[in-house]
Design a protein around this motif. Sequence first.
Motif, mmCIF file in Angstrom:
data_model
loop_
_atom_site.group_PDB
_atom_site.id
_atom_site.type_symbol
_atom_site.label_atom_id
_atom_site.label_comp_id
_atom_site.label_asym_id
_atom_site.label_seq_id
_atom_site.Cartn_x
_atom_site.Cartn_y
_atom_site.Cartn_z
ATOM 1 N N GLN A 193 23.974 -134.159 19.122
ATOM 2 C CA GLN A 193 23.436 -135.468 18.570
ATOM 3 C C GLN A 193 22.207 -135.794 18.724
ATOM 4 O O GLN A 193 21.484 -136.428 17.778
ATOM 5 N N SER A 194 21.707 -135.653 20.011
ATOM 6 C CA SER A 194 20.396 -136.017 20.179
ATOM 7 C C SER A 194 19.590 -134.989 20.868
ATOM 8 O O SER A 194 20.020 -133.986 21.625
ATOM 9 N N PHE A 223 15.686 -133.936 22.522
ATOM 10 C CA PHE A 223 14.439 -134.288 22.886
ATOM 11 C C PHE A 223 13.596 -133.080 23.599
ATOM 12 O O PHE A 223 14.105 -131.907 24.081
ATOM 13 N N TYR A 261 11.095 -132.660 26.826
ATOM 14 C CA TYR A 261 10.496 -133.140 28.187
ATOM 15 C C TYR A 261 9.367 -132.274 28.763
ATOM 16 O O TYR A 261 9.351 -131.170 28.728
ATOM 17 N N PRO A 314 10.978 -134.949 35.495
ATOM 18 C CA PRO A 314 10.697 -134.601 34.112
ATOM 19 C C PRO A 314 10.445 -136.033 33.269
ATOM 20 O O PRO A 314 10.907 -137.129 33.799
ATOM 21 N N SER A 318 11.270 -137.439 21.394
ATOM 22 C CA SER A 318 12.514 -137.084 20.852
ATOM 23 C C SER A 318 12.422 -136.416 19.506
ATOM 24 O O SER A 318 11.341 -136.388 18.931
ATOM 25 N N LEU A 348 10.685 -128.507 28.739
ATOM 26 C CA LEU A 348 12.290 -128.628 28.754
ATOM 27 C C LEU A 348 12.886 -128.937 27.404
ATOM 28 O O LEU A 348 12.405 -130.324 26.878
ATOM 29 N N SER A 384 21.696 -133.441 23.633
ATOM 30 C CA SER A 384 22.947 -134.302 23.826
ATOM 31 C C SER A 384 23.935 -134.050 22.935
ATOM 32 O O SER A 384 23.787 -134.192 21.888
ATOM 33 N N GLY A 424 33.724 -135.749 26.422
ATOM 34 C CA GLY A 424 32.856 -136.362 27.250
ATOM 35 C C GLY A 424 31.394 -135.991 26.924
ATOM 36 O O GLY A 424 31.103 -135.402 26.172
ATOM 37 N N PHE A 425 30.726 -137.129 27.153
ATOM 38 C CA PHE A 425 29.086 -137.171 26.999
ATOM 39 C C PHE A 425 28.357 -136.199 27.869
ATOM 40 O O PHE A 425 28.509 -136.278 29.167
ATOM 41 N N LYS A 426 27.556 -135.339 27.236
ATOM 42 C CA LYS A 426 26.905 -134.360 28.285
ATOM 43 C C LYS A 426 25.347 -134.458 27.604
ATOM 44 O O LYS A 426 25.093 -134.392 26.411
ATOM 45 N N THR A 427 24.584 -134.160 28.368
ATOM 46 C CA THR A 427 23.103 -133.795 28.389
ATOM 47 C C THR A 427 22.797 -132.501 29.034
ATOM 48 O O THR A 427 22.879 -132.383 30.321
ATOM 49 N N PHE A 449 20.071 -129.628 29.582
ATOM 50 C CA PHE A 449 18.719 -128.991 29.815
ATOM 51 C C PHE A 449 18.615 -127.518 29.588
ATOM 52 O O PHE A 449 19.281 -126.860 30.098
ATOM 53 N N GLY A 450 17.498 -127.027 28.869
ATOM 54 C CA GLY A 450 17.066 -125.516 29.009
ATOM 55 C C GLY A 450 16.572 -125.582 30.308
ATOM 56 O O GLY A 450 16.173 -126.202 30.946
ATOM 57 N N ALA A 451 16.255 -124.004 30.661
ATOM 58 C CA ALA A 451 15.723 -123.762 31.817
ATOM 59 C C ALA A 451 14.295 -123.917 32.020
ATOM 60 O O ALA A 451 13.630 -123.952 32.964
#
Lengths: 111, 114
Positions: free
Chosen positions: A31-32, A34, A36, A44, A49, A87, A91, A96-99, A101-103
């Motif tokens: 859904q979202s 970004f 960083y 970070p 966005s 990065l 999200s 459940g909600f999760k965010t 990150f790539g490596a």
Amino acid sequence: RKEVEQDPGPFNVPEGATVAFNCTYSNSASQSFFWYRQDCRKEPKLLMSVYSSGNEDGRFTAQLNRASQYISLLIRDSKLSDSATYLCVVSFLTGGFKTIFGAGTRLFVKA
Amino acid sequence: DAGVTQSPTHLIKTRGQHVTLRCSPISGHKSVSWYQQVLGQGPQFIFQYYEKEERGRGNFPDRFSARQFPNYSSELNVNALLLGDSALYLCASSLQGQTNYGYTFGSGTRLTVV
């Protein structure tokens, strides 16, 4: 397959160069989005966005392609100060909600 | 205005011990997320809390737990520490759980397990 995958680095570019980073994500319900930036041994920091319509902030342009599930970041006229790890972040709300990150992709801009 | 604050900044613990890390979000932010970052990797999602309820959990063992208090500050607890728990633990806050405005990170707690 990793949930978020980024170009392997490092990228070594001269000042003034244009550099592009790509990132793919596996969860179509994402859904979202970004980008960083993280400097060595620092936290970070949000660069921008990413929206479906694409968005630009000065020398930085981000694009989102939902159909192909990839995100890109374009940096024009690279500065020495752009040297950092970039990065990709996604999200989603699945079980459940999760965010996630790539490596990260390391960028070195050289004079 | 104060940003996201984390304490302590550095910590050394022995295997098998327990640790509590603390985070205060930006004033007005109601969501706190916790991440673990080991050298050379991106941050790994541990938990997200919004309005004092757990809204998301990453793939971490039950030794990891967290809570959020009425003032929206948060604690991350890790029991039975292993050497592999050595990492930078980052806290991030946002106005709400689902956001298009991103997350603001604290400077982290560097945990070393010996």
